[in-house]
Motif scaffolding. Structure first.
Motif, PDB file in Angstrom:
ATOM      1  N   PHE A 162       7.770   3.215  -2.414  1.00  0.00           N
ATOM      2  CA  PHE A 162       7.091   3.340  -1.127  1.00  0.00           C
ATOM      3  C   PHE A 162       5.659   3.840  -1.349  1.00  0.00           C
ATOM      4  CE2 PHE A 162       6.124   5.492   2.928  1.00  0.00           C
ATOM      5  CZ  PHE A 162       6.431   4.464   3.814  1.00  0.00           C
ATOM      6  N   GLU A 163       4.709   3.280  -0.595  1.00  0.00           N
ATOM      7  CA  GLU A 163       3.280   3.629  -0.685  1.00  0.00           C
ATOM      8  C   GLU A 163       2.702   3.278  -2.060  1.00  0.00           C
ATOM      9  OE1 GLU A 163       2.780   7.383   2.346  1.00  0.00           O
ATOM     10  OE2 GLU A 163       3.675   7.823   0.395  1.00  0.00           O
ATOM     11  N   ALA A 164       3.193   2.199  -2.681  1.00  0.00           N
ATOM     12  CA  ALA A 164       2.765   1.836  -4.040  1.00  0.00           C
ATOM     13  C   ALA A 164       1.264   1.636  -4.133  1.00  0.00           C
ATOM     14  CB  ALA A 164       3.506   0.590  -4.499  1.00  0.00           C
ATOM     15  N   TYR A 165       0.677   0.910  -3.190  1.00  0.00           N
ATOM     16  CA  TYR A 165      -0.763   0.640  -3.248  1.00  0.00           C
ATOM     17  C   TYR A 165      -1.579   1.914  -3.071  1.00  0.00           C
ATOM     18  CZ  TYR A 165       0.358  -4.336  -2.949  1.00  0.00           C
ATOM     19  OH  TYR A 165       0.846  -5.600  -3.205  1.00  0.00           O
ATOM     20  N   GLN A 166      -1.138   2.767  -2.168  1.00  0.00           N
ATOM     21  CA  GLN A 166      -1.847   4.029  -1.947  1.00  0.00           C
ATOM     22  C   GLN A 166      -1.769   4.914  -3.193  1.00  0.00           C
ATOM     23  OE1 GLN A 166      -0.507   6.172   1.521  1.00  0.00           O
ATOM     24  NE2 GLN A 166      -1.784   7.959   1.104  1.00  0.00           N
ATOM     25  N   LEU A 167      -0.616   4.960  -3.815  1.00  0.00           N
ATOM     26  CA  LEU A 167      -0.449   5.770  -5.027  1.00  0.00           C
ATOM     27  C   LEU A 167      -1.288   5.224  -6.170  1.00  0.00           C
ATOM     28  CD1 LEU A 167       3.409   6.443  -4.927  1.00  0.00           C
ATOM     29  CD2 LEU A 167       1.583   8.065  -4.389  1.00  0.00           C
ATOM     30  N   TYR A 168      -1.321   3.891  -6.315  1.00  0.00           N
ATOM     31  CA  TYR A 168      -2.105   3.281  -7.394  1.00  0.00           C
ATOM     32  C   TYR A 168      -3.594   3.536  -7.184  1.00  0.00           C
ATOM     33  CZ  TYR A 168      -4.103  -0.168 -10.551  1.00  0.00           C
ATOM     34  OH  TYR A 168      -4.836  -0.787 -11.540  1.00  0.00           O
ATOM     35  N   ASP A 169      -4.064   3.364  -5.952  1.00  0.00           N
ATOM     36  CA  ASP A 169      -5.483   3.639  -5.665  1.00  0.00           C
ATOM     37  C   ASP A 169      -5.810   5.100  -5.945  1.00  0.00           C
ATOM     38  OD1 ASP A 169      -5.918   1.031  -4.891  1.00  0.00           O
ATOM     39  OD2 ASP A 169      -5.659   1.427  -2.741  1.00  0.00           O
ATOM     40  N   GLY A 170      -4.866   5.988  -5.626  1.00  0.00           N
ATOM     41  CA  GLY A 170      -5.102   7.414  -5.834  1.00  0.00           C
ATOM     42  C   GLY A 170      -5.159   7.793  -7.300  1.00  0.00           C
ATOM     43  N   MET A 171      -4.233   7.263  -8.104  1.00  0.00           N
ATOM     44  CA  MET A 171      -4.201   7.631  -9.533  1.00  0.00           C
ATOM     45  C   MET A 171      -5.359   7.029 -10.314  1.00  0.00           C
ATOM     46  SD  MET A 171      -1.098   5.342 -11.209  1.00  0.00           S
ATOM     47  CE  MET A 171       0.070   5.596  -9.878  1.00  0.00           C
ATOM     48  N   GLY A 172      -5.898   5.917  -9.832  1.00  0.00           N
ATOM     49  CA  GLY A 172      -7.030   5.286 -10.492  1.00  0.00           C
ATOM     50  C   GLY A 172      -6.618   4.240 -11.508  1.00  0.00           C
ATOM     51  N   GLU A 173      -7.536   3.353 -11.797  1.00  0.00           N
ATOM     52  CA  GLU A 173      -7.259   2.232 -12.693  1.00  0.00           C
ATOM     53  C   GLU A 173      -6.901   2.696 -14.099  1.00  0.00           C
ATOM     54  OE1 GLU A 173      -9.677  -1.611 -14.520  1.00  0.00           O
ATOM     55  OE2 GLU A 173     -10.207  -0.862 -12.524  1.00  0.00           O
ATOM     56  N   GLN A 187      -0.777  -5.940  -9.699  1.00  0.00           N
ATOM     57  CA  GLN A 187      -1.363  -7.265  -9.942  1.00  0.00           C
ATOM     58  C   GLN A 187      -0.449  -8.398  -9.487  1.00  0.00           C
ATOM     59  OE1 GLN A 187      -2.253  -7.130 -14.136  1.00  0.00           O
ATOM     60  NE2 GLN A 187      -4.107  -5.896 -13.858  1.00  0.00           N
ATOM     61  N   LYS A 188       0.868  -8.136  -9.548  1.00  0.00           N
ATOM     62  CA  LYS A 188       1.839  -9.149  -9.123  1.00  0.00           C
ATOM     63  C   LYS A 188       2.188  -9.041  -7.641  1.00  0.00           C
ATOM     64  CE  LYS A 188       4.028  -9.323 -13.698  1.00  0.00           C
ATOM     65  NZ  LYS A 188       5.258  -8.986 -14.473  1.00  0.00           N
ATOM     66  N   GLY A 189       1.579  -8.068  -6.957  1.00  0.00           N
ATOM     67  CA  GLY A 189       1.853  -7.895  -5.542  1.00  0.00           C
ATOM     68  C   GLY A 189       3.225  -7.315  -5.255  1.00  0.00           C
ATOM     69  N   ILE A 190       3.791  -6.604  -6.232  1.00  0.00           N
ATOM     70  CA  ILE A 190       5.123  -6.003  -6.080  1.00  0.00           C
ATOM     71  C   ILE A 190       4.973  -4.510  -5.776  1.00  0.00           C
ATOM     72  CG2 ILE A 190       7.315  -5.511  -7.233  1.00  0.00           C
ATOM     73  CD1 ILE A 190       6.789  -7.923  -9.033  1.00  0.00           C
ATOM     74  N   GLN A 191       5.762  -4.033  -4.818  1.00  0.00           N
ATOM     75  CA  GLN A 191       5.766  -2.605  -4.500  1.00  0.00           C
ATOM     76  C   GLN A 191       7.115  -2.010  -4.895  1.00  0.00           C
ATOM     77  OE1 GLN A 191       3.794  -1.138  -0.896  1.00  0.00           O
ATOM     78  NE2 GLN A 191       3.598  -3.257  -0.217  1.00  0.00           N
ATOM     79  N   PRO A 192       7.218  -1.473  -6.116  1.00  0.00           N
ATOM     80  CA  PRO A 192       8.509  -0.930  -6.563  1.00  0.00           C
ATOM     81  C   PRO A 192       8.884   0.368  -5.864  1.00  0.00           C
ATOM     82  CG  PRO A 192       6.822  -0.422  -8.168  1.00  0.00           C
ATOM     83  CD  PRO A 192       6.167  -1.297  -7.134  1.00  0.00           C
TER      84      PRO A 192
END
Length: 450
Positions: A115-126, A108-113
């Motif tokens: 590598f591939e943070a967005y891909q991992l988040y989309d994969g694990m689900g909300e 939500q803050k646009g931070i990628q702690p």
């Protein structure tokens, strides 16, 4: 001799390998009919392989490894949890404590702690990304090892996680066989676990870490049977530090220590030491992650399984319908608090009022204690069945094997988008299970008294 009789085993091995390959690389979990066909076909081949009189133990060991390696390069297709595993491992790799933050907060803050943070988040689900991690420290170590070898490759992380699980299953094969031999039980029983399609698909295929927990648990049973109870306690602590479920077993060890000793005080002293070692080692394993927020976050995450989540439940769904009938709404918050107390009462009854002096009696008590918990739980994911399955091979009971077959009906929920359970399928699963369970209890009532 017919062609099939002559080459039956070769055909079974080839068919199993082919179907595992299709399952691993050409199946979506929304394809329920295809899923059912592959699942029941693999179980049919599994049963015939187990009953074959021409396949030796060395071949069964080879198949145990072969079938798992079919999945080596596959991305899990029945579960999204591995994305969270990779996230947690990479958090540790980056020097961050995975217990203290929510993936969704970073996104939500646009931070990628990692590598591939967005891909991992989309994969694990909300849903997964909005909860604190509930995986204990040795499980986190496995995730970290994957990050260590593949911090910038999702595919590499999957392979690393899978190799850890395969090695754990090989360890279960080794110590499980040795324990069966010590108990004068057929060593071939171990293959009801290692060659079971449910184990191969859910653990190796979908990257659930029950085998790592069970490796330490079976090893601890082996040490306990050798009367090396200090080592057994350390190994149980390791098991708890992968998955918390063995904590349920602790009361049932009472008779093993107290009733077996002629001197009650001496036995109680050993039991106290056994518990002290388990608790101390578990706390020590959590210490690297300790902070003032850890306990609150972890407790909140674990508590959600009792208060919020519901999937493939048994008696809970009946209690829920009664709640709807009399109250008009879902009483999960209340029922979820009551069922753990029912489990505690049941565990207490088999701890003090049932013979648990021998290893077979002890493991049988553990089996029924755990199954009672699952029968009353609000959530029973398929991979939970790995524990009752491994326990059953050291007992006279085989109903967990049947459960690993019919658990596939729970996946009908994912044939719907968004997912939605069909309670007719859930009902079918438990009707078959309870019919087999009751049959086995009646059959063994002279040997096992609950």
């Amino acid at each position: 001799m017919s062609f099939f009789s002559k080459y039956k085993d070769v055909l079974l091995i080839f068919t199993s390998t082919l179907f595992y390959f299709i399952f691993a690389y050409f199946l979506e979990r929304t394809e329920f009919n295809k899923l059912l066909f592959l699942w029941f076909s693999l179980f049919g081949c599994f049963y015939l392989l187990m009953k074959s009189k021409t396949i030796n133990t060395s071949t069964l060991i080879g198949l145990t490894i072969l079938f798992r390696f079919v999945f080596l390069f596959a991305i899990p297709n029945l579960s999204q949890d591995f994305y969270r595993f990779i996230w947690d491992g990479r958090m540790i790799f980056e020097g961050l404590n995975p217990y203290l933050s929510l993936p969704e907060n970073y996104i939500q803050k646009g931070i990628q702690p990692v590598f591939e943070a967005y891909q991992l988040y989309d994969g694990m689900g909300e849903m997964n990304g909005s909860h604190y991690t509930n995986y204990p420290p040795l499980n986190q170590l496995c995730f970290f090892i994957a990050a260590l070898f593949a911090s910038k490759s999702l595919f590499g992380s999957v392979i690393a996680l899978r190799i850890i699980i395969i090695l754990a299953d090989i360890g279960i094969l080794y110590f499980g066989s040795k324990l069966l031999k010590r108990l004068n039980l057929p060593v071939k029983n171990i293959f009801w676990y290692t060659l079971n399609p449910f184990i191969i698909i859910e653990m190796t295929g979908n990257l659930h870490f029950e085998p790592v927990m069970l490796f330490f648990l079976v090893w601890s049973f082996y040490k306990l049977h050798q009367q090396k109870w200090i080592w057994a306690a350390i190994l149980i602590a390791c098991s708890v530090s992968v998955k918390l479920i063995p904590l349920l077993f602790l009361p049932i060890f009472y008779q093993w220590f107290v009733k077996k000793e002629q001197n009650w005080f001496f036995g109680f002293k050993k039991l106290t030491g056994f518990y002290a070692i388990i608790i101390t080692c578990t706390i020590l394993l959590f210490l690297p992650f300790y902070s003032s927020e850890l306990i609150a976050n972890y407790s909140n995450s674990v508590g959600l399984w009792f208060r919020n989540f519901e999937f493939n439940a048994s008696f809970y769904y009946i209690f829920r319908e009664i709640g709807y009938l009399f109250r008009g709404w879902n009483e999960i918050a209340i029922i979820g608090k009551i069922t753990p107390f029912l489990t505690i009462l049941f565990l207490g009854s088999i701890t003090f009022f049932r013979k648990n002096k021998s290893m077979v009696q002890l493991i049988t008590a553990l089996l029924f204690g755990l199954c009672f918990y699952y029968f009353t739980a609000t959530t029973v994911h398929p991979w939970y069945l790995a524990t009752p399955l491994i326990l059953s091979i050291f007992t006279k009971y085989r109903f967990p094997i049947i459960w690993t077959i019919v658990i596939i009906f729970s996946y009908q929920a994912y044939a719907n988008l968004p997912w939605k359970e069909n309670l007719w399928y859930v009902g079918l699963e438990y009707v078959i299970l309870y019919a087999i369970l009751i049959f086995e209890i009646i059959k063994n009532k002279r040997v096992i008294k609950l």
